[in-house]
Design an enzyme around this catalytic site. Structure first.
Site, short mmCIF file in Angstrom:
data_model
loop_
_atom_site.label_atom_id
_atom_site.label_comp_id
_atom_site.label_asym_id
_atom_site.label_seq_id
_atom_site.Cartn_x
_atom_site.Cartn_y
_atom_site.Cartn_z
N LYS A 1 -5.23 -7.89 22.18
CA LYS A 1 -6.61 -7.48 22.50
C LYS A 1 -7.61 -8.40 21.81
CE LYS A 1 -5.84 -2.50 22.65
NZ LYS A 1 -6.51 -1.23 22.57
N SER B 1 -7.31 -2.72 6.50
CA SER B 1 -8.32 -1.69 6.71
C SER B 1 -9.10 -1.40 5.44
CB SER B 1 -7.65 -0.40 7.19
OG SER B 1 -7.32 -0.53 8.55
N HIS C 1 -2.20 -10.20 12.17
CA HIS C 1 -1.69 -8.96 11.60
C HIS C 1 -1.38 -8.05 12.78
CE1 HIS C 1 -1.20 -5.17 9.73
NE2 HIS C 1 -2.33 -4.68 10.23
N SER D 1 -10.68 1.90 14.11
CA SER D 1 -9.90 0.83 13.45
C SER D 1 -9.64 -0.31 14.42
CB SER D 1 -8.59 1.39 12.87
OG SER D 1 -7.65 1.69 13.88
N GLU E 1 0.85 -1.19 0.00
CA GLU E 1 0.00 0.00 0.00
C GLU E 1 0.88 1.24 0.00
OE1 GLU E 1 -2.07 0.75 3.81
OE2 GLU E 1 -1.52 -1.31 4.29
N CYS F 1 -3.42 -3.76 4.45
CA CYS F 1 -2.50 -4.78 4.98
C CYS F 1 -2.87 -6.20 4.56
CB CYS F 1 -2.45 -4.71 6.50
SG CYS F 1 -1.88 -3.13 7.08
N THR G 1 3.00 3.87 15.78
CA THR G 1 2.71 2.60 15.08
C THR G 1 3.25 2.62 13.64
OG1 THR G 1 0.49 3.33 14.38
CG2 THR G 1 0.65 2.21 16.49
N ASN H 1 4.88 -1.41 12.45
CA ASN H 1 3.92 -1.91 11.45
C ASN H 1 4.58 -1.91 10.08
OD1 ASN H 1 1.65 -2.74 10.11
ND2 ASN H 1 0.36 -1.00 10.69
P1 HMG Z 1 -3.64 6.79 21.12
O1 HMG Z 1 -4.81 7.69 21.23
O2 HMG Z 1 -2.32 7.40 20.96
O3 HMG Z 1 -3.49 5.85 22.39
O4 HMG Z 1 -3.95 5.81 19.92
P2 HMG Z 1 -4.53 5.44 23.53
O5 HMG Z 1 -4.84 6.59 24.37
O6 HMG Z 1 -5.65 4.63 22.93
O7 HMG Z 1 -3.57 4.48 24.35
C1 HMG Z 1 -3.06 3.31 23.79
C2 HMG Z 1 -2.94 2.28 24.90
O8 HMG Z 1 -1.91 2.70 25.81
C3 HMG Z 1 -4.21 2.15 25.76
O9 HMG Z 1 -4.33 0.76 26.05
C4 HMG Z 1 -3.85 2.93 27.03
O10 HMG Z 1 -4.58 2.50 28.18
C5 HMG Z 1 -2.39 2.59 27.14
P3 HMG Z 1 -5.74 0.01 25.78
O11 HMG Z 1 -6.71 0.62 26.70
O12 HMG Z 1 -6.10 0.29 24.36
O13 HMG Z 1 -5.41 -1.42 26.03
N1 HMG Z 1 -1.61 3.51 28.00
C6 HMG Z 1 -0.69 3.09 28.88
N2 HMG Z 1 -0.28 1.85 29.22
C7 HMG Z 1 0.70 1.75 30.18
N3 HMG Z 1 1.25 2.82 30.81
C8 HMG Z 1 0.86 4.08 30.48
C9 HMG Z 1 -0.16 4.24 29.49
N4 HMG Z 1 -0.76 5.33 28.93
C10 HMG Z 1 -1.65 4.86 28.03
N5 HMG Z 1 1.43 5.12 31.10
C11 HMG Z 1 -3.76 4.09 18.30
C12 HMG Z 1 -3.45 4.51 19.73
C13 HMG Z 1 -3.31 2.63 18.10
C14 HMG Z 1 -5.26 4.18 18.05
C15 HMG Z 1 -2.98 5.02 17.33
O14 HMG Z 1 -1.62 4.85 17.49
C16 HMG Z 1 -3.34 4.83 15.87
O15 HMG Z 1 -4.29 5.41 15.37
N6 HMG Z 1 -2.54 3.96 15.11
C17 HMG Z 1 -2.82 3.68 13.71
C18 HMG Z 1 -4.05 2.82 13.51
C19 HMG Z 1 -3.87 1.39 13.95
O16 HMG Z 1 -2.78 0.90 14.11
N7 HMG Z 1 -5.02 0.66 14.09
C20 HMG Z 1 -4.98 -0.74 14.42
C21 HMG Z 1 -6.15 -1.51 13.84
S1 HMG Z 1 -6.35 -1.21 12.08
C22 HMG Z 1 -5.12 -2.17 11.31
O17 HMG Z 1 -4.53 -3.01 11.90
C23 HMG Z 1 -4.83 -1.86 9.87
C24 HMG Z 1 -3.56 -1.06 9.62
O18 HMG Z 1 -2.43 -1.90 9.77
C25 HMG Z 1 -3.61 -0.41 8.23
C26 HMG Z 1 -3.83 -1.30 7.04
O19 HMG Z 1 -4.60 -2.26 7.03
O20 HMG Z 1 -3.26 -0.94 5.99
C27 HMG Z 1 -3.41 0.09 10.60
#
Ligand code: HMG
Length: 390
Positions: free
Chosen positions: A242, A308, A233, A201, A79, A111, A152, A275
């Site tokens: 999760k 996605s 993935h 996502s 991609e 992906c 990521t 990633n």
């Molecule tokens: P964010 O808003 O930066 O993070 O987004 P958050 O506030 O959701 O926190 C992440 C985790 O850290 C949470 O854990 C917090 O509790 C924890 P969870 O509740 O989710 O288990 N946390 C802590 N843990 C320990 N000590 C601390 C602490 N503080 C917080 N002090 C997000 C995170 C992944 C959403 C963001 O980085 C993002 O948008 N990434 C890109 C999208 C993505 O990877 N999505 C995954 C699913 S989609 C997919 O896999 C397809 C993809 O590969 C693309 C494709 O297909 O081409 C992405």
């Protein structure tokens, strides 16, 4: 006829960022990235690496003369392709010196593309049992500096030879797939960075996993008991965990422990690369196979692919006798051991250093990049690739 993965290779650029240092620079607690997201290091692509060079470097180490002769189909899943018209597979085909009597195409669905490539390869082998197919998953994940997706990001490629009588993993035929038109992550053609609805996502990833896993169990008659391990993935290593946790209540303590232990092993490489989009599931498989000491021949490995947009698939494979003898552990260890850390300021500089978008020429310094195959520049709108060792 058994069909599956006969060889598997991996490549990632020579530089990375330490996630603790990225967290400090972004004013967040390091544990958010290392535990909450589950990443320790993030591969950084220098300007001399693109999805073509990453893929070619991944395949370079695993192919021998027989493969070069017998591969008659190259499927490039990406991609972060470099051209709207010409496929990345044609460049890789040339860079690897493959038999001219081959098909070469590019496949896209976020992906999921390499999984689509593997399934297409299976069909090709059924019709042409003597053939081999080279399937590539190659990407650079870019969300932007100081964005919520930044932690990521990553860069790398996985190359697989699919053939009859595979020496590593026989692919089974109980595949279950699912498509739904959603906007959880996408990259419009005018942008070099992805757009993402992060929380949505995550939810969709888990919903897709639950749906295809349930349907897979009905179709195959297998449940968690029959899975020695499940690879996911991995956009970041916490994501697969999760999803896995949502089904663990359905089984015994012993199976839970086994699946969780193997899950940890299957995330070792991804935790230190980030990633790599299309290649991520297969990097996780590679991590499991190369890092696990107690995986027995004949074990069934479940695989969850998610791209996605979105398409998901659950399928499985059986480890072949003495599969460990056909892995490239030494090369991959050396690849990881020889990487160098870059500090945040340098990473930001490298991130901002992009190829000209106005059609002008550029010459790049490939001597700073230890990879065999590099992008040396652009002349007359054509990317110039070199293999330093040919
Ligand atoms: P964010 O808003 O930066 O993070 O987004 P958050 O506030 O959701 O926190 C992440 C985790 O850290 C949470 O854990 C917090 O509790 C924890 P969870 O509740 O989710 O288990 N946390 C802590 N843990 C320990 N000590 C601390 C602490 N503080 C917080 N002090 C997000 C995170 C992944 C959403 C963001 O980085 C993002 O948008 N990434 C890109 C999208 C993505 O990877 N999505 C995954 C699913 S989609 C997919 O896999 C397809 C993809 O590969 C693309 C494709 O297909 O081409 C992405």
């Amino acid at each position: 006829m058994k069909i599956g993965i006969d060889k598997i290779g991996f490549f990632t650029p020579h530089i990375y960022v330490d996630m603790n240092k990225l967290a400090v620079a972004r004013n967040v607690e390091p544990e958010k990235f290392t535990i909450g997201i589950g990443q320790s290091q993030m591969a950084v692509a220098p300007i001399t690496q693109d999805s073509i060079t990453l893929a070619a470097n991944a395949a370079l180490k695993i192919l021998d003369d027989e493969d070069r002769e017998k591969i008659d189909y190259v499927i490039f899943g990406s991609e972060s392709g470099i051209d709207h018209s010409k496929s990345g597979a044609v460049y890789v085909h040339q860079l690897l010196g493959l038999n001219p009597n081959a098909r070469a195409i590019e496949v896209k669905q976020a992906c999921y593309a390499a999984t689509a490539g593997i399934q297409m390869a299976k069909g090709h082998i059924v019709l042409n049992p003597e053939s081999k197919v080279l399937v590539l998953g190659s990407d650079i994940a870019r969300y932007g500096l100081d964005t919520s997706g930044e932690s990521t990001q990553g860069a790398g490629a996985v190359a697989m030879v699919i053939s009859a009588n595979p020496r590593i993993l026989e692919l089974e035929n109980h595949n279950v797939y699912l498509t739904n038109d959603i906007m959880d992550f996408w990259r419009p053609i005018y942008s070099d960075k992805a757009f993402v609805d992060g929380k949505f996502s995550n939810e969709q990833y888990i919903a897709f996993f639950n749906k295809v896993w349930t349907a897979y169990q009905e179709k195959s008659g297998f449940d968690l008991n029959e899975m020695e391990a499940i690879c996911f993935h991995l956009p970041y290593t916490k994501m697969g965990l999760k999803a896995l946790r949502t089904v663990l209540d359905d089984t015994t303590e012993e199976v839970r422990e086994r699946l969780l232990n193997h899950y940890t092993t299957s995330t070792t490489y991804n935790r230190n690369v980030g990633n790599i989009y299309t290649g991520s599931l297969y990097l996780s498989l590679l991590s499991l196979l190369e890092q696990s000491e107690d995986l027995k021949d004949g074990s069934r490995i479940g695989m969850f692919s998610y791209g996605s947009g979105a398409v998901g698939e659950f399928f499985s494979g059986i480890l072949q006798p003495n599969y460990r003898n056909h892995l490239n552990m030494k090369d991959h260890k050396q690849l990881f051991d020889s990487r160098k850390e870059v500090l945040i300021e340098e990473y930001e500089h490298i991130f901002k250093e992009t190829l000209p978008a106005d059609g002008s020429d550029i010459e790049l310094d490939i001597m700073k990049d230890p990879a065999s195959i590099c992008l040396a520049g652009i002349t007359d709108h054509k990317r110039q690739y070199v293999n330093k060792h040919s």
